[in-house]
Structure formats: C-alpha cells, structure tokens
Enzyme design. Structure first.
Site, PDB file in Angstrom:
ATOM      1  N   ASP A 193       0.836  -1.208   0.000  1.00 35.99           N
ATOM      2  CA  ASP A 193       0.000   0.000   0.000  1.00 35.99           C
ATOM      3  C   ASP A 193       0.868   1.254   0.000  1.00 35.99           C
ATOM      4  O   ASP A 193       1.697   1.450   0.898  1.00 35.99           O
ATOM      5  CB  ASP A 193      -0.905   0.000   1.237  1.00 35.99           C
ATOM      6  CG  ASP A 193      -2.073   0.954   1.118  1.00 35.99           C
ATOM      7  OD1 ASP A 193      -1.849   2.116   0.742  1.00 35.99           O
ATOM      8  OD2 ASP A 193      -3.213   0.540   1.409  1.00 35.99           O
ATOM      9  N   HIS A 204      -2.751  -0.223  -2.708  1.00 36.81           N
ATOM     10  CA  HIS A 204      -3.936   0.406  -2.148  1.00 36.81           C
ATOM     11  C   HIS A 204      -5.133   0.239  -3.090  1.00 36.81           C
ATOM     12  O   HIS A 204      -5.000   0.337  -4.302  1.00 36.81           O
ATOM     13  CB  HIS A 204      -3.656   1.900  -1.944  1.00 36.81           C
ATOM     14  CG  HIS A 204      -4.687   2.629  -1.156  1.00 36.81           C
ATOM     15  ND1 HIS A 204      -4.770   2.532   0.212  1.00 36.81           N
ATOM     16  CD2 HIS A 204      -5.677   3.466  -1.530  1.00 36.81           C
ATOM     17  CE1 HIS A 204      -5.764   3.293   0.647  1.00 36.81           C
ATOM     18  NE2 HIS A 204      -6.335   3.864  -0.397  1.00 36.81           N
TER      19      HIS A 204
END
Length: 231
Positions: free
Chosen positions: A169, A200
């Site tokens: 992420d 993400h």
C-alpha cells in the site's frame, strides 16, 4: 423502487444510497466511501452486499461540504477534487453521522436490528472510529488510511473487527501496518488479513490496482465474517 433514503441528524439531513436484498428483514451494512463520494464503485459494493442478503446503505459523508459528491476514480481532476474534500473532512462529525445512519437503518422495517459498518480507505478509518466510539455489531475495514494515528482508541473496540491490508500500500507504509497489527494483536475480537503484492484499493471496481483474485478473496472473507456476526 426508491434508492435513496434521508438521514436526520442534529446538524441537518443528508441522503444515503440504499440497496435491498431479496428477503427482509435482513441485517444491515453501512458502506462508507473513499474520497470519491457515493460513486459508482460504492453503489456497486452496496448492490453486491444486497445480493449476499444484506441491506446495504451508503451515507453521503461529504454532505456538509458538498452534498451528492460522485467522482470518477479515473479522472485527475476528480482525484484533486476528492483530495480537497478529504483533507477538509471533519472526522469527529463524520463518526456521529455514521452513528445517526446506523440508528435510522436499525429501525427500518427492512432491517432485523443488526448493523455493521464497512469502509474503504477514508471509510475504513471511519468504520474503525465508529466501532471504537459507538456500539455496532461488526466492523470491516479495507486499507484504512491514517488508522495508525488513532490506535489509542483501539481499547474502545468491542465489536468484532475484520481488517484488510495491502502489503504494498502506497498510502499505508509498512511501519504503519506493523503498528496497526501490533496494536490489535491482543484483541481477540480483531482479525487482520494481509495481501502480498497488492497496492492500495486492490478491490476497487475498475481501479488502477484492481486485482480480481485478491479482491475475490477479501470479499469472500468479508461475507463470511458478516454472516457469522449478523445472521
């Protein structure tokens, strides 16, 4: 068929998208948006939850700033628009909006009285905060940005919590992910799944980092968790 309901609060009235299951009364899931508002992705998520047997409701979290935000994840201008709203968003007021939504939904004839919160990015943080500050039956958080900044509230979590983290992420660093895992490690009602190689918003419909296999796995885990907690 009406796809919007009104939510009353002490500060005014705002709208929420609603998607209904085939059978009712049913447990409800409050679906909490990213910075793009209640857009096509969030509405599709509600529809998918309804297909799984849940009453799904997505409140307009940005209603104080700009009611009816519906932004595209593929537009640079929309990204910048959403970021401005995100940065100015009052998270404390937002928690109360979500509580108001849950209270209204719990009393709908279509609801069996059980209510969970589920969110993505901003919405995932808001699901965490709502579960920490108020009574809900379950909470699900997909890649909640800034969660590490609120870990001192973890002791308030009494409802079962399921969290999904993307290991790569770009908005939640590996140290931040480690902090989150450490803070929740001692909580028997919290479960965290990590997704190797994922970025993400790997589960966002038509998103740049969408990964069908990881998204399907995360959703299957979510549906099973919600069934265990709400049915």
């Amino acid at each position: 068929m009406v796809y919007q309901i009104d939510i009353g609060s002490s500060d005014g009235t705002f709208r929420a998208y609603i998607s209904r299951p085939a059978k009712s009364p049913a447990p409800a899931v409050i679906v909490l948006q990213e910075l793009f508002g209640v857009n096509a992705d969030i509405r599709a998520t509600c529809d998918e939850l309804a297909a799984q047997g849940f009453l799904a409701v997505a409140p307009d979290l940005f209603w104080r700033q700009e009611p009816g935000v519906d932004l595209s994840v593929t537009s640079d201008d929309d990204w910048q628009h959403g970021l401005r709203l995100y940065q100015a968003y009052d998270r404390d007021a937002g928690v109360e909006d979500i509580k108001d939504t849950a209270d209204v939904v719990a009393n709908l004839t279509e609801c069996n009285g059980k209510v969970a919160v589920l969110g993505y990015c901003l919405g995932a943080l808001m699901a965490f905060l709502t579960a920490a500050r108020h009574s809900v039956d379950a909470a699900v958080a997909y890649h909640g940005g800034d969660t590490e900044k609120y870990l001192d509230e973890a002791d308030g979590l009494h409802a079962p919590l399921l969290m999904h983290l993307a290991e790569e992420d770009e908005f939640i660093s590996k140290p931040a992910q480690a902090e989150i895992k450490a803070a929740l490690a001692g909580k028997r009602n919290a479960a965290i799944y990590s997704y190797p190689g994922q970025n993400h918003a790997f589960s966002r419909h038509k998103g740049r980092h969408y990964n069908a296999a990881a998204a399907t796995l995360a959703h299957e885990r979510t549906y099973e968790f919600l069934r265990q907690q709400l049915l």
